[in-house]
Motif scaffolding. Structure first.
Motif, PDB file in Angstrom:
ATOM      1  N   LEU A  17      12.795  48.128   5.781  1.00 10.75           N
ATOM      2  CA  LEU A  17      11.821  47.552   4.854  1.00 10.75           C
ATOM      3  C   LEU A  17      12.064  46.065   4.584  1.00 10.75           C
ATOM      4  O   LEU A  17      11.148  45.344   4.211  1.00 10.75           O
ATOM      5  N   PRO A  19      12.516  43.281   6.407  1.00  9.89           N
ATOM      6  CA  PRO A  19      11.658  42.236   7.008  1.00  9.89           C
ATOM      7  C   PRO A  19      10.300  42.126   6.326  1.00  9.89           C
ATOM      8  O   PRO A  19       9.830  41.030   6.047  1.00  9.89           O
ATOM      9  N   THR A  20       9.696  43.279   6.014  1.00  8.71           N
ATOM     10  CA  THR A  20       8.382  43.247   5.354  1.00  8.71           C
ATOM     11  C   THR A  20       8.495  42.594   3.985  1.00  8.71           C
ATOM     12  O   THR A  20       7.688  41.720   3.623  1.00  8.71           O
ATOM     13  N   VAL A  21       9.515  43.002   3.242  1.00  6.95           N
ATOM     14  CA  VAL A  21       9.666  42.463   1.880  1.00  6.95           C
ATOM     15  C   VAL A  21       9.934  40.959   1.930  1.00  6.95           C
ATOM     16  O   VAL A  21       9.355  40.183   1.169  1.00  6.95           O
ATOM     17  N   LEU A  23       9.188  38.795   4.407  1.00  6.13           N
ATOM     18  CA  LEU A  23       8.005  38.055   4.871  1.00  6.13           C
ATOM     19  C   LEU A  23       6.923  38.020   3.802  1.00  6.13           C
ATOM     20  O   LEU A  23       6.288  36.992   3.583  1.00  6.13           O
ATOM     21  N   TYR A  24       6.747  39.155   3.102  1.00  5.10           N
ATOM     22  CA  TYR A  24       5.753  39.182   2.026  1.00  5.10           C
ATOM     23  C   TYR A  24       6.169  38.202   0.919  1.00  5.10           C
ATOM     24  O   TYR A  24       5.335  37.490   0.354  1.00  5.10           O
ATOM     25  N   THR A  28       3.578  35.296   0.776  1.00  3.14           N
ATOM     26  CA  THR A  28       2.598  35.673  -0.246  1.00  3.14           C
ATOM     27  C   THR A  28       3.106  35.356  -1.658  1.00  3.14           C
ATOM     28  O   THR A  28       2.480  34.602  -2.394  1.00  3.14           O
TER      29      THR A  28
ATOM     30  N   SER B  13      16.083  40.909  -1.561  1.00  2.59           N
ATOM     31  CA  SER B  13      14.854  40.379  -0.967  1.00  2.59           C
ATOM     32  C   SER B  13      14.439  39.067  -1.630  1.00  2.59           C
ATOM     33  O   SER B  13      14.072  38.108  -0.964  1.00  2.59           O
TER      34      SER B  13
END
Lengths: 301, 480
Positions: A17, A19-21, A23-24, A28, B13
């Motif tokens: 998860l 990479p998605t977090v 990049l988001y 974004t 993150s």
């Protein structure tokens, strides 16, 4: 399963998860937060200096008649586009949903092709097609005895013309929504109604419409939100002209951020934040729409 | 129990995102660690479309004498500013780049955009004294570049298609100079079935704004871009502006302007002219080179005329400011000496010859054009500019600290170009009232910038904008 193997499995889930977090977050969340900060500073995007000015940019945006003009143009464009997109695509989807219609796959694809074509390319090509001096439409109109029409340069025609092109470009998307919705209606219902002597109008009024009501809310709200993001088509077609008659908020923001001789990123960001709030309101409506849709479908069951 | 909680993941993150984002945005932390020179090449970016081939070839010829690989990249003018903005933030500025950013020199210096340059004595001797101006090309005695183009140029010449004009019974070598005769000529073109005229009125309205400013000067406005030289006050509502815009409105109402021009950018309009779709085009001196680049066959059909005057016999005098540096060396350049030498090489005879033949903006030495192999229409345009375009007074020359006001100015919209578009299209009914609003808004913007600059310690005043000794038809403060 041992606690060790559970831990191992969960760790891998989080690793996938990340990479998605990330990049988001970078593409974004960070720009959103940054635009809030930029809206509070005076900055040209060139200098390292960002001078904190509080709410001054917001005051300037609210005092600018051209901001309110762009706000009005954006909402008017939405009012032109949404009913046409939602209702016309419903009619077409009903036609294309008929199992008796020949070449159904070909027709569905034909209506979907504009969706996958790059919007900016459509804007550029349409400028040639609508050219009031030498475009093919002008040639036809002239042969029919009418003069050329300046579709994109006339203050009264530019926005409706852009709206028609926008509806055509994204017709296929809404059509697919409706086709999916139509296919949730059991065919047996129609068959039973026909046996009972119902005509086409009655089938539509008493079966199709009630069954589609939950989808109508969701599709309308989705379409409303989509129409707020129309920079590429409008910019390539008219650039916001003539005399700001097609300057939607996105072009207003772009003009302050990039087209000014000394860019005003603070002013542009303040306008972007206000625009973001408008989209957020629509987003809230969208959530409500989803909720209402589910409730309606629950009631129908 | 799990190996990683949601909270831990979220923290990791956010940390990763912030780290990545900070790395992207903090230009100062990376300053000097990477540049165009890092790869062993000398990167050169510019926005001169007419010079594209010349500059590509020049990059190849200079690689050997500069002992480095010179790489030239052309950017469309409308995209160049954004490209530079992104490159600067990412510390990827080219070693040499054209001056398209739009910031005054002090802001470029303080923003670490530019590097001081040293020009060899033999090159310096080729440049006129007016080429070096404190606040424009140099700051505190340090030189940051030099202009390559003459200020005696115009963006508002009349360009005609010889074939179309001849077909309409008009003499393309004798283009009318006053409004009435010009309108009459356009009427004849229309009668002959030819689209009479196009202008770049659309896009951001920037080109028509410049052209109306030029035409207003010729029509008697004693200033530049609304600012009156002798009073230092903005007066866009001056009769000269009204006269010019009303003339354009007449042409539009009489359907002498090509349909669609209200939505045309410069390239749209020039493409129509270069392709022969229209008989007349109002464009800059660079129209010859720009049209040739679009459609080489147009070159033999080019003819030109001067800026239009309202009535016959008026002096077609225009005023322009001292030119800024055409190229800069990046502050981050790893090889500023070679970059400076590359810029200096643009003053060599070979490059100057190539520049003239490209028929873009004219070179500093206008005499090179007369003896060159270019078309007569271009020579005629340059000759007109040589005789009728004069050096204007500038606040920044009087007091270089005015640059601090300029850096704080904000766009005033709608500007003259937008107003022309609105008036021709019917959105604006009361032209003079709209121009008065523009004068007031521009004055207010200067006042806010002046107040802020003073508060920041700049020694500036409104008097810096007043030149009571200015006289029309003369160069103001030219070097002797």
């Amino acid at each position: 399963m041992t606690s060790r193997s559970v831990r191992f499995k969960t760790t891998w889930i989080w690793i996938f998860l990340v990479p998605t977090v990330v990049l988001y977050g970078v593409y974004t969340i960070y720009p959103i937060i940054a635009s809030y900060w930029y809206s509070l500073v005076e900055w040209n995007g060139f200098d390292a200096d960002q001078k904190f000015v509080g709410l001054s940019n917001y005051r300037e945006v609210f005092a600018d008649p051209l901001f309110w003009n762009s706000f009005k143009v954006t909402l008017f464009f939405m009012l032109l586009v949404v009913p046409a997109r939602v209702l016309l695509t419903l009619l077409l989807a009903m036609v294309l949903n008929s199992p008796k219609l020949p070449l159904i796959g070909l027709l569905r694809s034909a209506f979907f092709i504009p969706v996958v074509t790059t919007t900016a390319i459509i804007g550029v090509v349409m400028r040639f097609i609508l050219d009031p001096a030498s475009g093919p439409i002008t040639t036809v109109l002239t042969k029919l005895g009418f003069g050329g029409v300046d579709f994109l340069g006339d203050q009264h025609l530019a926005l409706p013309t852009a709206a028609v092109l926008y509806v055509w470009k994204f017709f296929g998307v809404t059509m697919i929504y409706w086709l999916a919705a139509l296919q949730t209606i059991p065919y047996e219902l129609y068959e039973a109604a026909r046996i009972d002597g119902a005509g086409t109008g009655q089938l539509f009024r008493h079966i199709t419409l009630p069954m589609l009501k939950p989808f109508l809310i969701i599709i309308t709200v989705l379409t409303v939100e989509e129409t707020f993001h129309n920079f590429d088509l409008m910019y390539t077609l008219t650039g916001g002209g003539p005399y700001f008659h097609t300057e939607i908020i996105e072009i207003y923001i772009y003009r302050w951020a990039f087209a000014a001789s000394i860019p005003q990123l603070g002013h542009a960001s303040a306008a972007a934040v206000i625009f973001g709030l408008l989209v957020a309101v629509v987003g809230a409506l969208q959530l409500w729409g989803v909720y209402a849709g589910r409730r309606l479908r629950g009631d129908q069951r | 129990m799990t190996g990683m909680t949601r909270r831990t993941l979220l923290g990791a993150s956010v940390f990763a995102a912030v780290s990545a984002a900070t790395g992207c945005s903090d230009s100062s932390s990376q300053s000097g660690t990477a540049s165009g020179g890092a790869t062993g090449t000398l990167d050169w970016w510019d926005h001169f479309s007419s010079f594209k081939r010349l500059n590509d070839d020049w990059a190849k010829t200079q690689s050997s004498p500069l002992k480095t690989n010179v790489a030239h990249t052309y950017y469309d003018a409308s995209k160049a500013t954004q490209a530079f903005q992104l490159a600067h933030q990412a510390n990827k500025m080219p070693d040499v780049y054209s001056n398209v950013i739009g910031l005054p020199l002090p802001a470029l210096v303080s923003g670490k955009w530019v590097h001081e340059v040293t020009i060899p004595a033999d090159i310096k001797s080729k440049l006129p004294k007016d080429a070096f101006t404190e606040g424009i090309t140099q700051l505190d005695g340090k030189l940051y570049g030099f202009p390559m183009f003459s200020f005696r140029q115009s963006s508002t010449l009349v360009w005609v298609n010889k074939d179309h004009w001849s077909k309409a019974g008009l003499d393309p070598n004798n283009v009318p100079t006053d409004y009435a005769a010009f309108k009459d000529a356009l009427g004849k073109l229309k009668s002959a079935g030819i689209q009479p005229l196009t202008l770049a009125i659309g896009a951001d309205g920037g080109r028509i704004r410049d052209q109306v400013d030029d035409m207003a000067q010729v029509a008697g406005f004693p200033g530049y871009q609304g600012l009156q030289f002798t009073t230092g006050e903005y007066a866009y509502h001056h009769d000269a502006y009204v006269t010019v815009i009303e003339f354009l409105k007449q042409l539009n109402d009489d359907k002498l302007i090509m349909p669609g021009s209200n939505n045309f950018g410069v390239v749209d309009a020039r493409t129509r002219y270069a392709s022969g779709a229209v008989g007349t085009f109002i464009d800059g001196i660079w129209c010859a080179g720009g049209s040739k680049a679009l459609a080489p066959t147009i070159v033999d059909k080019l003819a030109s005329g001067q800026i239009l005057v309202p009535t016959s016999g008026m002096d077609p005098w225009c005023y322009r400011g001292r030119p800024a540096a055409t190229y800069f060396v990046s502050a981050d350049s790893k090889n500023p000496d070679a970059a400076g030498k590359l810029i200096a090489s643009f003053m060599s005879d070979d490059y100057q010859k190539g520049m003239v033949e490209a028929m873009d903006q004219p070179p500093l030495n206008l005499d090179l054009v007369a003896s060159s192999n270019v078309v007569d229409a271009y020579k005629k345009g340059v000759e007109y500019c040589k005789k009728n375009v004069f050096l204007m007074p500038q606040a920044i020359v009087k007091n270089p600290a005015v640059a601090r006001i300029d850096a704080l100015r904000k766009p005033v919209t709608p500007h003259v170009g937008n107003i022309v578009q609105g008036y021709l299209g019917g959105s604006i009914k009361d032209l003079k009232a709209e121009l008065k609003k523009l004068s007031d808004a521009t004055s207010a913007d200067r006042a806010q910038a002046l107040t802020k600059a003073k508060a920041a310690g700049a020694k500036v005043s409104e008097a810096d904008y007043v030149f009571s000794d200015w006289k029309p038809g003369q160069d103001y403060g030219a070097a002797k």
